[in-house]
Design a protein around this motif. Structure first.
Motif: not given
Lengths: 243, 243
Positions: B94-95, B129-134
């Motif tokens: 995730e990170k 995680a890709m969506k969340q962090s654009l």
């Protein structure tokens, strides 16, 4: 080698507290004569030998001490908003202690959704992470404080506010911070600082910094800020140790 | 604005898959006319308008596209041992995706305790995680591979092995890596790489690096390595955006 926390060590003999004694004798089944490490949270690393493996009051004889064990030549204070998701906040605590942070202050900002933290639980996590990563200095956890109050009463050689506002110029930490400086870094809540909060910080000597173009969650921003300072202070090389 | 994953987008109209459609229409209760973002995992960011809010097949009309959205000018491949504690490995995933990583290979080392990973679950975490962090580029998750095989078949401009062995000189990543280089970084299991593994890597062009003096857990080492490369590639300043 196993590490125990010995915050009030003063003598040649040290009794572990009840929790550590139980862990040492009941869980790890350590016997008389086992060599262990102790840390006092004030910078010293001790070596000792178990003399009385009592599960309520395990007595250890101290055989050597290293003061200022792996002392950092900078101090880092991270002021971060409490987060809605406590697990994410706790993750920030664990990772920043592991990497290296001297002081953490939960700062209540305009957009902080859930202002409380579980101080006792977090202090426990700090001790675990300190033991796990062989740190000898205990990270100081402050009580939550309001943003304005924090800005007014805390000072340091270098003051930075990390934010995502496109209305204000931001520099990278690598072009703002100088190796060896003591520093405070402010990290905002999920919805970031307000422009008013950023302006107040800038008027009080804070520098406006970014953490790159990635959209980071608050807890990731906290760890990224902590790692940035750690990284800039890293020694160039660690030579082979001759035996 | 909400972001949906649209891996096979080609046309002016796009139907979200069943999972994304349900989330859009049932959970988020989005109506006809709502403006949304789509990412294709290949570098493009789309804006679109919901035309048919069908909970099994929600149709979106694409209104604009930005290709190479926030493209990085380096590529980062992290090869890391699977960990005993799956939650910690997933946290690394995730990170690192949030900060920025192009490719992740689970590498089975001599001291890897639990060689398997849950690929499908991890692919789901990467997309979240890709969506969340654009991010618009999907991090590629490779199948687990043995250490020797990895060393033999993978190449890059810069190759680094991060380890804690005191028997071998180590340099900081900041004194090894040059901004803009494509790089592979190897991160070992809980008990670190063996000296034989490190020697094999060095004979194959890898440089020996450290991640500072802190004793980091493997998953923290992975994130620290990822952040080191991200940090060195950060632009000096992000200027205010005029309105």
């Amino acid at each position: 080698m196993h590490i125990f926390f010995a915050p009030d060590i003063t003598d040649k003999y040290y009794s572990l507290d009840e929790k550590e004694s139980r862990h040492c004798v009941k869980v790890l089944r350590m016997k008389k004569g086992t060599i262990v490490n102790l840390i006092d949270g004030r910078g010293s690393l001790f070596e000792g030998v178990i003399q009385e493996p009592d599960s309520r009051r395990c007595i250890i004889e101290i055989t050597s001490v290293t003061n200022d064990f792996e002392k950092r030549d900078y101090s880092l204070h991270i002021a971060i908003s409490p987060l809605k998701n406590m697990e994410r906040f706790e993750w920030f605590i664990e990772k920043s202690v592991e990497i290296g942070v001297d002081e953490i202050t939960p700062v209540i900002c305009s957009r902080t959704e859930k202002p409380g933290i579980k101080s006792e639980r977090i202090k426990g996590l700090i001790i675990s992470a300190m033991k796990q990563s062989l740190k000898t200095r205990l990270t100081l956890l402050q009580e939550p404080v309001n943003f304005e109050e924090f800005i007014n009463y805390v000072n340091s050689e270098s003051l930075m506010i990390a934010h995502c506002s496109n209305d204000i110029d931001r520099k990278s930490i690598k072009d703002t911070y100088k190796k060896g400086e003591d520093t405070v870094i402010l990290i905002g809540p999920e919805g970031d600082f307000t422009n008013d909060e950023i302006s107040l910080a800038l008027r009080n000597g804070y520098k406006s910094v970014h953490l790159g173009k990635s959209r980071l969650r608050s807890e990731t921003a906290g760890v990224a800020a902590c790692h940035s300072i750690y990284f800039l202070n890293q020694e160039e090389s660690i030579p082979e140790q001759k035996h």
